[in-house]
Motif scaffolding. Structure first.
Motif, PDB file in Angstrom:
ATOM      1  N   SER A  28     -11.097   6.989 -23.832  1.00 25.01           N
ATOM      2  CA  SER A  28     -11.813   8.250 -23.652  1.00 25.01           C
ATOM      3  C   SER A  28     -11.767   9.018 -24.970  1.00 25.01           C
ATOM      4  O   SER A  28     -10.691   9.210 -25.533  1.00 25.01           O
ATOM      5  N   PRO A  29     -12.894   9.487 -25.460  1.00 25.59           N
ATOM      6  CA  PRO A  29     -12.886  10.163 -26.763  1.00 25.59           C
ATOM      7  C   PRO A  29     -12.287  11.571 -26.740  1.00 25.59           C
ATOM      8  O   PRO A  29     -11.906  12.081 -27.785  1.00 25.59           O
ATOM      9  N   HIS A  30     -12.194  12.216 -25.576  1.00 25.87           N
ATOM     10  CA  HIS A  30     -11.785  13.620 -25.534  1.00 25.87           C
ATOM     11  C   HIS A  30     -10.355  13.826 -25.042  1.00 25.87           C
ATOM     12  O   HIS A  30      -9.627  14.638 -25.596  1.00 25.87           O
ATOM     13  N   ILE A  31      -9.964  13.109 -23.989  1.00 29.32           N
ATOM     14  CA  ILE A  31      -8.634  13.310 -23.424  1.00 29.32           C
ATOM     15  C   ILE A  31      -7.947  11.959 -23.259  1.00 29.32           C
ATOM     16  O   ILE A  31      -8.533  10.915 -23.498  1.00 29.32           O
ATOM     17  N   ASP A  32      -6.731  11.999 -22.820  1.00 31.36           N
ATOM     18  CA  ASP A  32      -5.920  10.797 -22.579  1.00 31.36           C
ATOM     19  C   ASP A  32      -5.783   9.944 -23.832  1.00 31.36           C
ATOM     20  O   ASP A  32      -6.230   8.808 -23.902  1.00 31.36           O
ATOM     21  N   LYS A  33      -5.138  10.509 -24.827  1.00 34.87           N
ATOM     22  CA  LYS A  33      -4.911   9.778 -26.075  1.00 34.87           C
ATOM     23  C   LYS A  33      -4.046   8.537 -25.845  1.00 34.87           C
ATOM     24  O   LYS A  33      -4.150   7.559 -26.571  1.00 34.87           O
ATOM     25  N   LYS A  34      -3.217   8.569 -24.787  1.00 35.63           N
ATOM     26  CA  LYS A  34      -2.339   7.435 -24.513  1.00 35.63           C
ATOM     27  C   LYS A  34      -3.090   6.255 -23.913  1.00 35.63           C
ATOM     28  O   LYS A  34      -2.605   5.138 -23.929  1.00 35.63           O
ATOM     29  N   SER A  35      -4.254   6.500 -23.380  1.00 37.37           N
ATOM     30  CA  SER A  35      -5.024   5.438 -22.747  1.00 37.37           C
ATOM     31  C   SER A  35      -5.870   4.731 -23.816  1.00 37.37           C
ATOM     32  O   SER A  35      -6.846   5.277 -24.317  1.00 37.37           O
ATOM     33  N   ARG A  36      -5.479   3.500 -24.137  1.00 36.00           N
ATOM     34  CA  ARG A  36      -6.172   2.745 -25.188  1.00 36.00           C
ATOM     35  C   ARG A  36      -6.459   1.328 -24.722  1.00 36.00           C
ATOM     36  O   ARG A  36      -5.808   0.811 -23.831  1.00 36.00           O
ATOM     37  N   GLU A  37      -7.445   0.716 -25.370  1.00 35.66           N
ATOM     38  CA  GLU A  37      -7.776  -0.682 -25.106  1.00 35.66           C
ATOM     39  C   GLU A  37      -7.600  -1.466 -26.396  1.00 35.66           C
ATOM     40  O   GLU A  37      -7.892  -0.968 -27.476  1.00 35.66           O
ATOM     41  N   GLN A  38      -7.149  -2.719 -26.259  1.00 31.24           N
ATOM     42  CA  GLN A  38      -6.973  -3.566 -27.431  1.00 31.24           C
ATOM     43  C   GLN A  38      -7.868  -4.789 -27.327  1.00 31.24           C
ATOM     44  O   GLN A  38      -7.970  -5.412 -26.276  1.00 31.24           O
ATOM     45  N   PHE A  39      -8.503  -5.114 -28.442  1.00 34.80           N
ATOM     46  CA  PHE A  39      -9.353  -6.291 -28.532  1.00 34.80           C
ATOM     47  C   PHE A  39      -8.855  -7.146 -29.693  1.00 34.80           C
ATOM     48  O   PHE A  39      -8.438  -6.618 -30.725  1.00 34.80           O
ATOM     49  N   SER A  40      -8.925  -8.450 -29.516  1.00 33.61           N
ATOM     50  CA  SER A  40      -8.515  -9.331 -30.607  1.00 33.61           C
ATOM     51  C   SER A  40      -9.632 -10.313 -30.924  1.00 33.61           C
ATOM     52  O   SER A  40     -10.422 -10.689 -30.053  1.00 33.61           O
ATOM     53  N   MET A  41      -9.703 -10.702 -32.180  1.00 37.76           N
ATOM     54  CA  MET A  41     -10.697 -11.659 -32.633  1.00 37.76           C
ATOM     55  C   MET A  41      -9.964 -12.792 -33.359  1.00 37.76           C
ATOM     56  O   MET A  41      -9.241 -12.552 -34.330  1.00 37.76           O
ATOM     57  N   HIS A  42     -10.108 -14.008 -32.862  1.00 31.84           N
ATOM     58  CA  HIS A  42      -9.462 -15.177 -33.447  1.00 31.84           C
ATOM     59  C   HIS A  42     -10.513 -16.018 -34.161  1.00 31.84           C
ATOM     60  O   HIS A  42     -11.551 -16.331 -33.590  1.00 31.84           O
ATOM     61  N   VAL A  43     -10.235 -16.401 -35.397  1.00 27.64           N
ATOM     62  CA  VAL A  43     -11.128 -17.272 -36.163  1.00 27.64           C
ATOM     63  C   VAL A  43     -10.372 -18.566 -36.435  1.00 27.64           C
ATOM     64  O   VAL A  43      -9.334 -18.562 -37.102  1.00 27.64           O
ATOM     65  N   LYS A  44     -10.890 -19.659 -35.895  1.00 19.30           N
ATOM     66  CA  LYS A  44     -10.280 -20.974 -36.068  1.00 19.30           C
ATOM     67  C   LYS A  44     -10.975 -21.709 -37.205  1.00 19.30           C
ATOM     68  O   LYS A  44     -12.179 -21.612 -37.367  1.00 19.30           O
ATOM     69  N   LYS A  45     -10.208 -22.453 -38.013  1.00 18.53           N
ATOM     70  CA  LYS A  45     -10.753 -23.135 -39.184  1.00 18.53           C
ATOM     71  C   LYS A  45     -10.377 -24.611 -39.155  1.00 18.53           C
ATOM     72  O   LYS A  45      -9.291 -24.969 -38.712  1.00 18.53           O
ATOM     73  N   GLN A  46     -11.283 -25.445 -39.632  1.00 20.31           N
ATOM     74  CA  GLN A  46     -11.054 -26.878 -39.792  1.00 20.31           C
ATOM     75  C   GLN A  46     -11.505 -27.273 -41.190  1.00 20.31           C
ATOM     76  O   GLN A  46     -12.492 -26.747 -41.706  1.00 20.31           O
ATOM     77  N   PHE A  47     -10.801 -28.219 -41.782  1.00 19.93           N
ATOM     78  CA  PHE A  47     -11.148 -28.719 -43.114  1.00 19.93           C
ATOM     79  C   PHE A  47     -11.345 -30.217 -43.003  1.00 19.93           C
ATOM     80  O   PHE A  47     -10.484 -30.934 -42.493  1.00 19.93           O
ATOM     81  N   LEU A  48     -12.502 -30.702 -43.453  1.00 17.72           N
ATOM     82  CA  LEU A  48     -12.824 -32.126 -43.430  1.00 17.72           C
ATOM     83  C   LEU A  48     -13.040 -32.610 -44.854  1.00 17.72           C
ATOM     84  O   LEU A  48     -13.651 -31.915 -45.665  1.00 17.72           O
ATOM     85  N   GLU A  49     -12.562 -33.817 -45.135  1.00 13.41           N
ATOM     86  CA  GLU A  49     -12.757 -34.389 -46.463  1.00 13.41           C
ATOM     87  C   GLU A  49     -13.082 -35.863 -46.310  1.00 13.41           C
ATOM     88  O   GLU A  49     -12.428 -36.580 -45.555  1.00 13.41           O
ATOM     89  N   GLN A  50     -14.125 -36.319 -47.031  1.00 15.96           N
ATOM     90  CA  GLN A  50     -14.525 -37.714 -46.960  1.00 15.96           C
ATOM     91  C   GLN A  50     -14.986 -38.173 -48.332  1.00 15.96           C
ATOM     92  O   GLN A  50     -15.708 -37.454 -49.025  1.00 15.96           O
ATOM     93  N   LYS A  51     -14.560 -39.386 -48.717  1.00 19.16           N
ATOM     94  CA  LYS A  51     -15.018 -39.974 -49.967  1.00 19.16           C
ATOM     95  C   LYS A  51     -16.335 -40.685 -49.720  1.00 19.16           C
ATOM     96  O   LYS A  51     -16.503 -41.366 -48.721  1.00 19.16           O
ATOM     97  N   VAL A  52     -17.257 -40.517 -50.671  1.00 25.78           N
ATOM     98  CA  VAL A  52     -18.592 -41.095 -50.540  1.00 25.78           C
ATOM     99  C   VAL A  52     -18.959 -41.772 -51.852  1.00 25.78           C
ATOM    100  O   VAL A  52     -18.721 -41.221 -52.926  1.00 25.78           O
ATOM    101  N   GLU A  53     -19.546 -42.946 -51.760  1.00 25.73           N
ATOM    102  CA  GLU A  53     -20.028 -43.638 -52.948  1.00 25.73           C
ATOM    103  C   GLU A  53     -21.348 -43.028 -53.403  1.00 25.73           C
ATOM    104  O   GLU A  53     -22.022 -42.335 -52.654  1.00 25.73           O
ATOM    105  N   ALA A  54     -21.728 -43.323 -54.637  1.00 24.77           N
ATOM    106  CA  ALA A  54     -22.915 -42.712 -55.236  1.00 24.77           C
ATOM    107  C   ALA A  54     -24.191 -43.056 -54.473  1.00 24.77           C
ATOM    108  O   ALA A  54     -25.055 -42.205 -54.286  1.00 24.77           O
TER     109      ALA A  54
END
Length: 110
Positions: free
Chosen positions: A43-69
């Motif tokens: 609430s923007p006006h009252i109840d400062k103690k009342s809050r919501e939490q959101f989380s954002m997770h970013v997952k990463k993968q790394f791939l490597e491959q050898k390739v001939e010309a």
């Protein structure tokens, strides 16, 4: 002459199943997951103690491959047309020497 194709995939959802479809013979390395936590007042006006939490997770993968010309051109165009829904892909091609890079770049541009 050999080149290495490196792909870094970032997404909000795990892409472990998708990774094996992309490059079946690639070396797969899991990178650390980043997490951001946001706290918002309910609430923007009252109840400062009342809050919501959101989380954002970013997952990463790394791939490597050898390739001939002679295979590099096919792989490069295949990776450019690749569609991975919900994922951001960064493709890097590295070479052993500068001479390899110049000769292979000329083959790619033809």
């Amino acid at each position: 002459m050999a080149a290495k194709i490196r792909i870094v995939m970032k997404s909000f959802v795990s892409q472990s199943n998708r990774v094996s479809e992309l490059m079946p013979n690639a070396k797969k390395i899991g990178l650390p997951e980043s997490r951001a936590l946001y706290t918002v007042l309910r609430s923007p006006h009252i109840d400062k103690k009342s809050r919501e939490q959101f989380s954002m997770h970013v997952k990463k993968q790394f791939l490597e491959q050898k390739v001939e010309a002679h295979e590099l051109r096919k792989k490069y165009f295949w990776l450019k047309r690749l569609r991975a829904p919900g994922a951001q892909c960064e493709i890097q091609i590295s070479f052993k020497t500068r001479l390899d890079k110049k000769s292979l770049e000329s083959k790619l541009l033809d």
